[in-house]
Write an enzyme that holds these catalytic residues in place. Structure first.
Site, PDB file in Angstrom:
ATOM      1  N   ASN A 208      -2.682  -3.821   2.043  1.00 20.48           N
ATOM      2  CA  ASN A 208      -2.945  -5.191   2.506  1.00 20.48           C
ATOM      3  C   ASN A 208      -2.522  -5.330   3.964  1.00 20.48           C
ATOM      4  O   ASN A 208      -2.057  -4.374   4.575  1.00 20.48           O
ATOM      5  CB  ASN A 208      -2.239  -6.206   1.603  1.00 20.48           C
ATOM      6  CG  ASN A 208      -0.745  -5.960   1.555  1.00 20.48           C
ATOM      7  OD1 ASN A 208      -0.058  -6.034   2.563  1.00 20.48           O
ATOM      8  ND2 ASN A 208      -0.241  -5.627   0.370  1.00 20.48           N
ATOM      9  N   ASP A 277      -0.613  -5.720  -6.030  1.00 22.71           N
ATOM     10  CA  ASP A 277      -0.530  -6.163  -7.424  1.00 22.71           C
ATOM     11  C   ASP A 277      -1.196  -5.178  -8.370  1.00 22.71           C
ATOM     12  O   ASP A 277      -0.870  -5.124  -9.546  1.00 22.71           O
ATOM     13  CB  ASP A 277      -1.171  -7.539  -7.573  1.00 22.71           C
ATOM     14  CG  ASP A 277      -0.341  -8.603  -6.871  1.00 22.71           C
ATOM     15  OD1 ASP A 277       0.898  -8.517  -6.964  1.00 22.71           O
ATOM     16  OD2 ASP A 277      -0.917  -9.487  -6.207  1.00 22.71           O
ATOM     17  N   LYS A 287     -10.500  14.759  -3.054  1.00 21.39           N
ATOM     18  CA  LYS A 287     -11.240  13.656  -2.441  1.00 21.39           C
ATOM     19  C   LYS A 287     -12.462  13.317  -3.303  1.00 21.39           C
ATOM     20  O   LYS A 287     -13.247  14.220  -3.637  1.00 21.39           O
ATOM     21  CB  LYS A 287     -11.671  14.063  -1.034  1.00 21.39           C
ATOM     22  CG  LYS A 287     -12.294  12.923  -0.277  1.00 21.39           C
ATOM     23  CD  LYS A 287     -12.714  13.344   1.115  1.00 21.39           C
ATOM     24  CE  LYS A 287     -13.550  12.246   1.735  1.00 21.39           C
ATOM     25  NZ  LYS A 287     -14.295  12.678   2.887  1.00 21.39           N
ATOM     26  N   PHE A 321       9.060 -14.153  -1.889  1.00 22.65           N
ATOM     27  CA  PHE A 321       8.084 -14.726  -0.958  1.00 22.65           C
ATOM     28  C   PHE A 321       6.811 -15.046  -1.732  1.00 22.65           C
ATOM     29  O   PHE A 321       6.490 -14.367  -2.710  1.00 22.65           O
ATOM     30  CB  PHE A 321       7.767 -13.728   0.174  1.00 22.65           C
ATOM     31  CG  PHE A 321       8.708 -13.864   1.336  1.00 22.65           C
ATOM     32  CD1 PHE A 321      10.039 -13.524   1.201  1.00 22.65           C
ATOM     33  CD2 PHE A 321       8.258 -14.345   2.560  1.00 22.65           C
ATOM     34  CE1 PHE A 321      10.921 -13.656   2.264  1.00 22.65           C
ATOM     35  CE2 PHE A 321       9.124 -14.481   3.632  1.00 22.65           C
ATOM     36  CZ  PHE A 321      10.463 -14.141   3.485  1.00 22.65           C
ATOM     37  N   LYS A 335       6.240 -19.491  -9.301  1.00 23.41           N
ATOM     38  CA  LYS A 335       6.836 -18.167  -9.066  1.00 23.41           C
ATOM     39  C   LYS A 335       8.357 -18.183  -9.186  1.00 23.41           C
ATOM     40  O   LYS A 335       8.974 -17.280  -9.733  1.00 23.41           O
ATOM     41  CB  LYS A 335       6.457 -17.697  -7.659  1.00 23.41           C
ATOM     42  CG  LYS A 335       5.504 -16.536  -7.718  1.00 23.41           C
ATOM     43  CD  LYS A 335       4.804 -16.300  -6.446  1.00 23.41           C
ATOM     44  CE  LYS A 335       3.323 -16.291  -6.749  1.00 23.41           C
ATOM     45  NZ  LYS A 335       2.512 -16.088  -5.568  1.00 23.41           N
ATOM     46  N   LYS A 339       9.642 -15.768 -12.109  1.00 22.75           N
ATOM     47  CA  LYS A 339      10.355 -14.555 -11.685  1.00 22.75           C
ATOM     48  C   LYS A 339      11.865 -14.739 -11.715  1.00 22.75           C
ATOM     49  O   LYS A 339      12.605 -13.833 -11.348  1.00 22.75           O
ATOM     50  CB  LYS A 339       9.890 -14.149 -10.287  1.00 22.75           C
ATOM     51  CG  LYS A 339       8.379 -13.923 -10.233  1.00 22.75           C
ATOM     52  CD  LYS A 339       7.946 -13.218  -8.980  1.00 22.75           C
ATOM     53  CE  LYS A 339       6.437 -13.121  -8.947  1.00 22.75           C
ATOM     54  NZ  LYS A 339       5.956 -11.903  -8.294  1.00 22.75           N
TER      55      LYS A 339
HETATM   56  O1  C5P Z   1       3.347 -12.571  -7.621  1.00 20.74           O
HETATM   57  P1  C5P Z   1       3.319 -12.484  -6.159  1.00 20.74           P
HETATM   58  O2  C5P Z   1       2.894 -11.149  -5.634  1.00 20.74           O
HETATM   59  O3  C5P Z   1       2.592 -13.575  -5.452  1.00 20.74           O
HETATM   60  O4  C5P Z   1       4.853 -12.701  -5.752  1.00 20.74           O
HETATM   61  C1  C5P Z   1       5.318 -12.473  -4.499  1.00 20.74           C
HETATM   62  C2  C5P Z   1       6.769 -12.090  -4.538  1.00 20.74           C
HETATM   63  O5  C5P Z   1       7.002 -11.140  -5.573  1.00 20.74           O
HETATM   64  C3  C5P Z   1       7.179 -11.379  -3.266  1.00 20.74           C
HETATM   65  O6  C5P Z   1       8.550 -11.668  -3.037  1.00 20.74           O
HETATM   66  C4  C5P Z   1       6.955  -9.934  -3.591  1.00 20.74           C
HETATM   67  O7  C5P Z   1       7.758  -9.073  -2.809  1.00 20.74           O
HETATM   68  C5  C5P Z   1       7.296  -9.856  -5.058  1.00 20.74           C
HETATM   69  N1  C5P Z   1       6.502  -8.874  -5.802  1.00 20.74           N
HETATM   70  C6  C5P Z   1       7.138  -7.824  -6.413  1.00 20.74           C
HETATM   71  N2  C5P Z   1       6.437  -6.908  -7.138  1.00 20.74           N
HETATM   72  C7  C5P Z   1       5.104  -7.032  -7.285  1.00 20.74           C
HETATM   73  C8  C5P Z   1       4.447  -8.092  -6.667  1.00 20.74           C
HETATM   74  C9  C5P Z   1       5.168  -9.007  -5.935  1.00 20.74           C
HETATM   75  O8  C5P Z   1       8.357  -7.736  -6.289  1.00 20.74           O
HETATM   76  N3  C5P Z   1       4.442  -6.132  -7.977  1.00 20.74           N
END
Ligand code: C5P
Length: 401
Positions: A208, A277, A287, A321, A335, A339
């Site tokens: 990303n 994600d 390849k 974040f 979130k 989380k």
């Molecule tokens: O779920 P989302 O990706 O929007 O959440 C963002 C937060 O979760 C960020 O702090 C990111 O670093 C963390 N994150 C994580 N592991 C993932 C995806 C996001 O720790 N697989």
């Protein structure tokens, strides 16, 4: 950053004196009011006029200059300073100050000040390792004087080794740290930064737009404020601030292993990384050839590192974040709960002046008790300072519970 700070820059007679000009530029650019004192041998290397022009203040060169003495005086300068920095500092000036000698403007003013004094030594490697020099440095350190150690490298005298003046940026950072509140001292803060890379085959990956700038600004600010910083970083084009423990990772799985491996050491974790994600279900060892008109990739969810931290029985203070493109408050509040984080920093990445790549951000901070704090457009550095104000306050409150 250094607005309204009065800094006395002492320049002594080493070939590196010209680098003090660069340091002066960095200080004035950050808003500091800099007063330069030069020893007589420093004036053999660089003309006082250079420092005078760039500092927009008279340069002090003599102890008993009647006009300057009436207007400012060495005691006034000593009283007024927020910090003294001596760059370059020769073995001679360090030896004099360590022995209580005050026979010129610089050594007299330093003797008379209660402000922090920071030395950036520069000298021949044999002088630097000379036991007499070492004792002098030790003595000054014991009394609270600060040092920015020299670098190793090719020295002007022809020798190779330790003794090269630290880079102006490194000295500047040490000055900012010395003037920062040490409200994170004793804490170990882990910060994740940058994107992750999920490999499809040996040449391709999913990633990303994260530049890592927000996470690196947090690492720099936390270190200034006295924290021990562990920076777990995905691939970025930034160099880690000096003194920060950098752990480089590529994929979300690697980031998870690094974070979980070190969370036990931490009082707070700030997850600024943009973790992918989804990751390819299988990585091809060779390849992938472009044979067909279409190619489908099977993707599987990556582990949610933040949620994993939130589920720990004893967990550090957790900051997540949320990068969103709409409905910021709603998604961020979800979130925070899902989380089990203590704080979420939400930003709208659809705006050109916030989020990925740029140096500025506009954010909303959400807390468990429902408080929401709006942060208007500001530099990532300024936002990092606000986030850390909250980390400092909330962790202090926890300690007192
Ligand atoms: O779920 P989302 O990706 O929007 O959440 C963002 C937060 O979760 C960020 O702090 C990111 O670093 C963390 N994150 C994580 N592991 C993932 C995806 C996001 O720790 N697989």
């Amino acid at each position: 950053m250094l607005k309204e700070k009065q800094i006395v820059l002492g320049v002594t007679g080493g070939i590196a004196a010209y680098k003090a000009v660069e340091l002066l530029r960095l200080l004035t650019k950050a808003g500091a009011d800099v007063h330069v004192i030069m020893t007589s041998s420093a004036q053999e290397f660089v003309a006082p006029l250079t420092f005078q022009t760039l500092s927009a203040n008279p340069v002090h060169t003599e102890l008993f200059n009647l006009i300057a003495e009436r207007e400012i005086g060495h005691i006034a300068l000593a009283d007024r300073a927020d910090l003294f920095v001596i760059a370059p500092a020769t073995a001679n000036v360090i030896g004099k100050i360590a022995s209580g000698i005050a026979d010129d403007m610089l050594t007299t003013t330093i003797m008379a000040t209660k402000a922090p004094v920071l030395f950036a030594p520069a000298m021949n490697v044999n002088m630097y390792t000379n036991p007499i020099y070492r004792e002098n440095e030790e003595r000054l350190r014991k009394h609270g004087y600060l040092f920015v150690p020299p670098e190793k490298g090719a020295l002007a005298c022809g020798w190779e080794g330790e003794g090269k003046l630290a880079a102006p940026e490194t000295i500047f950072e040490a000055i900012v740290a010395a003037l920062s509140p040490q409200d994170l001292r004793g804490q170990t803060i882990m910060i994740t930064a940058g994107p992750t890379r999920e490999e499809i085959d040996p040449v391709r990956f999913i990633s990303n737009h994260s530049s890592g700038k927000m996470g690196y600004a947090l690492a720099m600010n936390a270190q200034r404020r006295g924290a021990r910083v562990i920076l777990v970083s995905g691939p970025v084009n930034l160099s880690a601030p000096d003194g920060v423990e950098l752990q480089s990772v590529a994929s979300a799985r690697e980031m998870q292993a690094a974070v979980m491996g070190r969370v036990g050491e931490c009082t707070a974790v700030i997850k600024a990384a943009a973790v992918a994600d989804y990751s390819p279900a299988r990585r091809s060892g060779v390849k992938i050839k472009k044979k067909n008109a279409e190619l489908s990739l099977e993707l599987v969810k990556t582990p949610d590192i933040l949620a994993g931290l939130g589920a720990l029985e004893t967990r550090p203070f957790l900051v997540g974040f949320a990068a969103e493109t709409g409905n910021l408050a709603e998604f961020a509040a979800g979130k925070l709960k899902d989380k089990n984080a203590d704080m979420i920093v939400a930003n709208d990445v659809s705006q050109a002046d916030a989020g990925f790549h740029v140096d500025t951000n506009r954010a909303m901070l959400l807390f468990r008790d429902g408080r929401i704090l709006e942060c208007p457009l500001m530099t990532k550095d300024a936002l990092a300072a606000i986030i850390l104000d909250h980390v400092a306050a909330e962790t202090a409150a926890r300690k007192n519970d």
